[in-house]
Design a protein around this motif. Structure first.
Motif, PDB file in Angstrom:
ATOM      1  N   ALA A 378     -18.075   7.220 -99.542  1.00  0.00           N
ATOM      2  CA  ALA A 378     -19.141   8.003 -98.905  1.00  0.00           C
ATOM      3  C   ALA A 378     -19.049   9.466 -99.347  1.00  0.00           C
ATOM      4  O   ALA A 378     -20.066  10.111 -99.625  1.00  0.00           O
ATOM      5  CB  ALA A 378     -19.032   7.890 -97.393  1.00  0.00           C
ATOM      6  N   ASP A 379     -17.830   9.981 -99.426  1.00  0.00           N
ATOM      7  CA  ASP A 379     -17.648  11.366 -99.862  1.00  0.00           C
ATOM      8  C   ASP A 379     -18.099  11.565-101.309  1.00  0.00           C
ATOM      9  O   ASP A 379     -18.713  12.569-101.655  1.00  0.00           O
ATOM     10  CB  ASP A 379     -16.168  11.767 -99.742  1.00  0.00           C
ATOM     11  N   MET A 380     -17.773  10.582-102.158  1.00  0.00           N
ATOM     12  CA  MET A 380     -18.143  10.697-103.580  1.00  0.00           C
ATOM     13  C   MET A 380     -19.670  10.688-103.724  1.00  0.00           C
ATOM     14  O   MET A 380     -20.223  11.440-104.516  1.00  0.00           O
ATOM     15  CB  MET A 380     -17.481   9.572-104.381  1.00  0.00           C
ATOM     16  N   ASP A 381     -20.351   9.846-102.934  1.00  0.00           N
ATOM     17  CA  ASP A 381     -21.821   9.858-102.947  1.00  0.00           C
ATOM     18  C   ASP A 381     -22.352  11.187-102.401  1.00  0.00           C
ATOM     19  O   ASP A 381     -23.318  11.743-102.926  1.00  0.00           O
ATOM     20  CB  ASP A 381     -22.381   8.707-102.101  1.00  0.00           C
ATOM     21  N   LEU A 382     -21.707  11.697-101.365  1.00  0.00           N
ATOM     22  CA  LEU A 382     -22.154  12.953-100.751  1.00  0.00           C
ATOM     23  C   LEU A 382     -22.098  14.115-101.746  1.00  0.00           C
ATOM     24  O   LEU A 382     -23.054  14.879-101.873  1.00  0.00           O
ATOM     25  CB  LEU A 382     -21.281  13.272 -99.528  1.00  0.00           C
ATOM     26  N   ILE A 383     -20.981  14.234-102.469  1.00  0.00           N
ATOM     27  CA  ILE A 383     -20.848  15.385-103.384  1.00  0.00           C
ATOM     28  C   ILE A 383     -21.632  15.171-104.675  1.00  0.00           C
ATOM     29  O   ILE A 383     -21.854  16.110-105.430  1.00  0.00           O
ATOM     30  CB  ILE A 383     -19.374  15.745-103.679  1.00  0.00           C
ATOM     31  N   GLY A 384     -22.042  13.921-104.953  1.00  0.00           N
ATOM     32  CA  GLY A 384     -23.095  13.659-105.931  1.00  0.00           C
ATOM     33  C   GLY A 384     -22.796  13.820-107.404  1.00  0.00           C
ATOM     34  O   GLY A 384     -23.709  14.111-108.181  1.00  0.00           O
ATOM     35  N   LEU A 385     -21.535  13.629-107.837  1.00  0.00           N
ATOM     36  CA  LEU A 385     -21.253  13.722-109.278  1.00  0.00           C
ATOM     37  C   LEU A 385     -22.048  12.638-110.012  1.00  0.00           C
ATOM     38  O   LEU A 385     -22.237  11.543-109.475  1.00  0.00           O
ATOM     39  CB  LEU A 385     -19.749  13.559-109.544  1.00  0.00           C
ATOM     40  N   PRO A 386     -22.512  12.914-111.243  1.00  0.00           N
ATOM     41  CA  PRO A 386     -23.393  11.969-111.950  1.00  0.00           C
ATOM     42  C   PRO A 386     -22.764  10.592-112.172  1.00  0.00           C
ATOM     43  O   PRO A 386     -23.453   9.588-112.122  1.00  0.00           O
ATOM     44  CB  PRO A 386     -23.643  12.660-113.293  1.00  0.00           C
ATOM     45  N   TRP A 387     -21.439  10.551-112.405  1.00  0.00           N
ATOM     46  CA  TRP A 387     -20.763   9.283-112.693  1.00  0.00           C
ATOM     47  C   TRP A 387     -19.566   9.098-111.773  1.00  0.00           C
ATOM     48  O   TRP A 387     -18.870  10.066-111.461  1.00  0.00           O
ATOM     49  CB  TRP A 387     -20.283   9.240-114.145  1.00  0.00           C
ATOM     50  N   GLN A 388     -19.337   7.844-111.368  1.00  0.00           N
ATOM     51  CA  GLN A 388     -18.163   7.516-110.550  1.00  0.00           C
ATOM     52  C   GLN A 388     -17.396   6.382-111.220  1.00  0.00           C
ATOM     53  O   GLN A 388     -18.005   5.406-111.663  1.00  0.00           O
ATOM     54  CB  GLN A 388     -18.596   7.052-109.151  1.00  0.00           C
ATOM     55  N   ILE A 389     -16.081   6.525-111.280  1.00  0.00           N
ATOM     56  CA  ILE A 389     -15.225   5.429-111.751  1.00  0.00           C
ATOM     57  C   ILE A 389     -14.495   4.882-110.533  1.00  0.00           C
ATOM     58  O   ILE A 389     -13.781   5.625-109.849  1.00  0.00           O
ATOM     59  CB  ILE A 389     -14.215   5.926-112.806  1.00  0.00           C
ATOM     60  N   LEU A 390     -14.717   3.609-110.249  1.00  0.00           N
ATOM     61  CA  LEU A 390     -14.131   3.001-109.052  1.00  0.00           C
ATOM     62  C   LEU A 390     -12.962   2.121-109.459  1.00  0.00           C
ATOM     63  O   LEU A 390     -13.123   1.185-110.252  1.00  0.00           O
ATOM     64  CB  LEU A 390     -15.191   2.181-108.314  1.00  0.00           C
ATOM     65  N   VAL A 391     -11.771   2.442-108.932  1.00  0.00           N
ATOM     66  CA  VAL A 391     -10.571   1.693-109.275  1.00  0.00           C
ATOM     67  C   VAL A 391     -10.079   0.983-108.014  1.00  0.00           C
ATOM     68  O   VAL A 391      -9.577   1.622-107.085  1.00  0.00           O
ATOM     69  CB  VAL A 391      -9.470   2.635-109.823  1.00  0.00           C
ATOM     70  N   GLY A 392     -10.251  -0.354-107.973  1.00  0.00           N
ATOM     71  CA  GLY A 392      -9.861  -1.127-106.792  1.00  0.00           C
ATOM     72  C   GLY A 392      -8.955  -2.287-107.163  1.00  0.00           C
ATOM     73  O   GLY A 392      -9.005  -2.766-108.304  1.00  0.00           O
ATOM     74  N   ARG A 406     -24.592   7.565-110.247  1.00  0.00           N
ATOM     75  CA  ARG A 406     -24.952   8.027-108.901  1.00  0.00           C
ATOM     76  C   ARG A 406     -26.453   7.971-108.664  1.00  0.00           C
ATOM     77  O   ARG A 406     -26.910   7.659-107.565  1.00  0.00           O
ATOM     78  CB  ARG A 406     -24.431   9.464-108.702  1.00  0.00           C
ATOM     79  N   ARG A 407     -27.243   8.264-109.712  1.00  0.00           N
ATOM     80  CA  ARG A 407     -28.695   8.337-109.505  1.00  0.00           C
ATOM     81  C   ARG A 407     -29.305   6.950-109.296  1.00  0.00           C
ATOM     82  O   ARG A 407     -30.064   6.722-108.374  1.00  0.00           O
ATOM     83  CB  ARG A 407     -29.369   9.043-110.689  1.00  0.00           C
ATOM     84  N   THR A 408     -28.923   6.006-110.185  1.00  0.00           N
ATOM     85  CA  THR A 408     -29.540   4.672-110.119  1.00  0.00           C
ATOM     86  C   THR A 408     -28.748   3.729-109.222  1.00  0.00           C
ATOM     87  O   THR A 408     -29.274   2.699-108.792  1.00  0.00           O
ATOM     88  CB  THR A 408     -29.602   4.034-111.526  1.00  0.00           C
ATOM     89  N   GLY A 409     -27.472   4.021-108.983  1.00  0.00           N
ATOM     90  CA  GLY A 409     -26.620   3.124-108.205  1.00  0.00           C
ATOM     91  C   GLY A 409     -26.113   1.956-109.039  1.00  0.00           C
ATOM     92  O   GLY A 409     -25.359   1.109-108.558  1.00  0.00           O
ATOM     93  N   HIS A 410     -26.512   1.916-110.307  1.00  0.00           N
ATOM     94  CA  HIS A 410     -26.132   0.816-111.197  1.00  0.00           C
ATOM     95  C   HIS A 410     -24.620   0.832-111.468  1.00  0.00           C
ATOM     96  O   HIS A 410     -24.066   1.871-111.798  1.00  0.00           O
ATOM     97  CB  HIS A 410     -26.916   0.956-112.507  1.00  0.00           C
ATOM     98  N   VAL A 411     -23.973  -0.348-111.330  1.00  0.00           N
ATOM     99  CA  VAL A 411     -22.526  -0.448-111.530  1.00  0.00           C
ATOM    100  C   VAL A 411     -22.238  -1.361-112.716  1.00  0.00           C
ATOM    101  O   VAL A 411     -22.826  -2.437-112.829  1.00  0.00           O
ATOM    102  CB  VAL A 411     -21.835  -1.024-110.273  1.00  0.00           C
ATOM    103  N   GLN A 412     -21.333  -0.918-113.616  1.00  0.00           N
ATOM    104  CA  GLN A 412     -20.975  -1.740-114.780  1.00  0.00           C
ATOM    105  C   GLN A 412     -19.471  -1.871-114.903  1.00  0.00           C
ATOM    106  O   GLN A 412     -18.746  -0.887-114.710  1.00  0.00           O
ATOM    107  CB  GLN A 412     -21.490  -1.065-116.053  1.00  0.00           C
ATOM    108  N   PRO A 413     -18.977  -3.074-115.248  1.00  0.00           N
ATOM    109  CA  PRO A 413     -17.538  -3.260-115.413  1.00  0.00           C
ATOM    110  C   PRO A 413     -17.059  -2.834-116.806  1.00  0.00           C
ATOM    111  O   PRO A 413     -17.779  -3.013-117.792  1.00  0.00           O
ATOM    112  CB  PRO A 413     -17.377  -4.781-115.249  1.00  0.00           C
TER     113      PRO A 413
END
Ligand code: 5CA
Length: 426
Positions: A378-392, A406-413
C-alpha cells in the motif's frame, strides 16, 4: 536508498486541512511538512521531485542559451521605489527593516533586481541580447494561500529575464522561451495549454499563461477540442488552437464552433511576459547604441512555478491508491518491495537486486522495513514510483520476482538476472 534508513514518513490518514487530492497525497506520502499557512518544508522524497523538475527546467533554459544565476531573496526597497512598483505591489509584499532602519523586502519577483545587475555590467549594444534565469524562493503574502504548495506564500519559482536591443529581437526571444516552455512541460508528462493572458502586476504588452487541465485548477478555460487529444494533433494545429480564460471568452466572437468548444478548469504552471522598456526606462537602465546614443533595452520575463508543479503533476497523475509519477520527475525510478523480511532467500535476492540496480545508476528505493507485506504494498502504491519489483517467498521458489507497472497495474514475472538486464537496457 534503503527505506529503513530513509526519512519517508507515510500516513493512511487523510489530513483534514487538505481539500484536493494532490495536497492530501503530498502530506500522506511524506513530500512536505507544513510550517505555517502557505509555507512548507521539503522532506527528502519531495525534495527529489523538486530537484528533478528544477533540472529539466534548467536544461531547457540552457538549451536556448539562457544563463543561470542566483539572486538574493532579500532586496532593498530603493530598487522598487525607482521602478514605481513599491507602492503598487501592495500587501502581497513582505516588507521589513534591518537594524539600520533600511527598508528591505523578500522578493516576490525580480525584474528590478535583474535590471540593476544588468546595468552594472552591460554598457554597450554589442553585449546584447542577454537572457538570465534563476530558480529561487519567492514570498508573496497571498490573501488566501490554499491547495498546499499550489498557492503558497513561500514558493520556488524559475524566473527568467531577457534584454534585447529592439522590439523584433525581444519578440524573437519571447517565442524562443515560449517554445522552450512547451518542451519543458511535455518532458514532465504534462500537456501545457498556452493561453493569451493579461500581464497584471508585471505589466506590459504581450503575455501567455501555460495551463494544464485539472478539475482543481483555479482558472476556468475555454478551448478547442484538439487539446483533448494533443498527441494526435500537429504542432501547427496546436499552436493555432483556441484557448482563453473565462474573462477573455466572448461567445459572440469565438472562432470555435460550439460542438468543438470545451470548458475545463486549469492550473497555471508558467507565465511569460513581454513588456518592452517599462523597467529599463523607469529605472534609467540603458546601453550605448551604435551611434553613441542611449538605448533602453526591451525586456521580457518568464516564470515557472517549480514547487506548484509538484502539486500540479500529482493533480494530473494519481489514482485512489496514490501518486503515479511520470518517469522523468519520479523521486525514484523503481521500488523494491521485500515482502518477507524474515525470509533469508527474499532478503538475499532483494539486497542483490538493490545493489545491482544501484551500481548501474538506477534511482532505486529498497523497502527493507520490518512491516507487513500488505502495508508495504500500500505504501509503495501511495508514493507512486513508476516501477515496483515485488520479491515474495512463493514466486521465489519458482525462481521468479515480479515487475509491476504502477500506472497500468500490469505485473510480469522475471528471473532476477533477466530483470537486471531489462533495467540495463532502459
Ligand atoms: N516575474 C514574472 C515572471 S518571472 C512572474 O512573477 N510571473 S507570475 O507571477 O506569473 O509567477 C510565475 C509562476 O509562479 C506562475 O505561473 C505560477 O506557476 C507560480 N506562482 C505564482 N504565484 C504562486 C504561489 N502563490 N504559489 C505557488 N506558485 C506560484
Amino acid at each position: 536508498m534503503r527505506w529503513s534508513s530513509y526519512f519517508l514518513p507515510t500516513s493512511k490518514e487523510v489530513p483534514a486541512e487538505a481539500s484536493i487530492a494532490s495536497h492530501q497525497l503530498m502530506l500522506r506520502a511524506g513530500l512536505v511538512a507544513p510550517t505555517a499557512a502557505g509555507i512548507y518544508s521539503w522532506l527528502p522524497f519531495g525534495l527529489r521531485a523538486l530537484l528533478k523538475i528544477s533540472n529539466i527546467v534548467s536544461e531547457e533554459q540552457e538549451a536556448i542559451g539562457a544563463n543561470q544565476v542566483l539572486m538574493s531573496t532579500v532586496q532593498p526597497a530603493d530598487l522598487w521605489i525607482a521602478s514605481g512598483r513599491y507602492d503598487a505591489y501592495g500587501e502581497e509584499m513582505l516588507r521589513f527593516k534591518d537594524r539600520h532602519e533600511h527598508e528591505l523586502l523578500y522578493g516576490p519577483t525580480n525584474e528590478e533586481q535583474i535590471a540593476d545587475i544588468f546595468r552594472r555590467f552591460v554598457k554597450s549594444y554589442k553585449q546584447l541580447p542577454q537572457n538570465l534565469f534563476q530558480i529561487q524562493w519567492k514570498f508573496r503574502d497571498e490573501i488566501r494561500p490554499r491547495f498546499g504548495v499550489m498557492r503558497g506564500r513561500e514558493f520556488l519559482m524559475k524566473d527568467g529575464y531577457s534584454f534585447d536591443l529592439n522590439r523584433a529581437g525581444a519578440e524573437k526571444t519571447y517565442w524562443e522561451v515560449f517554445n522552450a516552455y512547451i518542451r519543458t512541460f511535455r518532458r514532465m508528462g504534462l500537456t501545457p495549454i498556452p493561453v493569451r493572458a493579461d500581464s497584471g502586476a508585471i505589466g506590459g504588452n504581450m503575455s501567455h499563461e501555460f495551463q494544464i487541465l485539472a478539475p482543481a485548477g483555479e482558472s476556468l478555460l475555454y478551448y478547442d477540442a484538439v487539446w483533448d487529444d494533443p498527441a494526435n494533433a500537429s504542432d501547427e494545429d496546436l499552436s493555432a488552437a483556441y484557448a482563453v480564460a473565462e474573462e477573455k471568452h466572448d461567445p459572440s466572437s469565438c472562432p470555435v464552433p460550439p460542438e468543438r468548444l470545451r470548458q475545463s478548469r486549469g492550473i497555471e504552471v508558467g507565465h511569460v511576459f513581454y513588456f518592452g522598456d517599462k523597467y529599463t526606462k523607469s529605472m534609467g537602465v540603458s546601453v550605448m547604441g551604435q551611434d553613441g546614443s542611449p538605448i533602453y533595452p526591451e525586456m521580457g520575463s518568464y516564470g515557472i512555478g517549480i514547487s506548484r508543479l509538484v502539486g500540479a503533476i500529482i493533480e494530473a497523475s494519481h489514482d485512489e491508491k496514490g501518486i503515479i509519477w511520470p518517469e522523468p520527475v519520479a523521486p525514484f525510478y523503481v521500488g523494491i518491495v521485500n515482502l518477507q523480511e524474515e525470509d533469508a532467500r527474499c532478503t538475499e535476492v532483494s539486497a542483490t537486486l538493490y545493489k545491482s540496480l544501484h551500481d548501474m545508476g538506477v534511482d532505486v528505493l529498497y523497502d527493507d522495513r520490518l512491516e507487513r507485506a500488505g502495508e508495504k504494498l500500500a505504501d509503495m502504491d501511495l508514493i507512486g514510483l513508476p516501477w515496483q519489483i515485488l520479491v515474495g517467498p512463493q514466486k521465489l521458489q519458482e525462481g521468479i520476482v515480479e515487475l509491476k507497472n504502477r500506472r497500468t497495474g500490469h505485473v510480469q514475472p522475471y528471473t532476477p538476472e533477466n530483470l537486471v538486464h531489462l533495467f540495463q537496457k532502459s
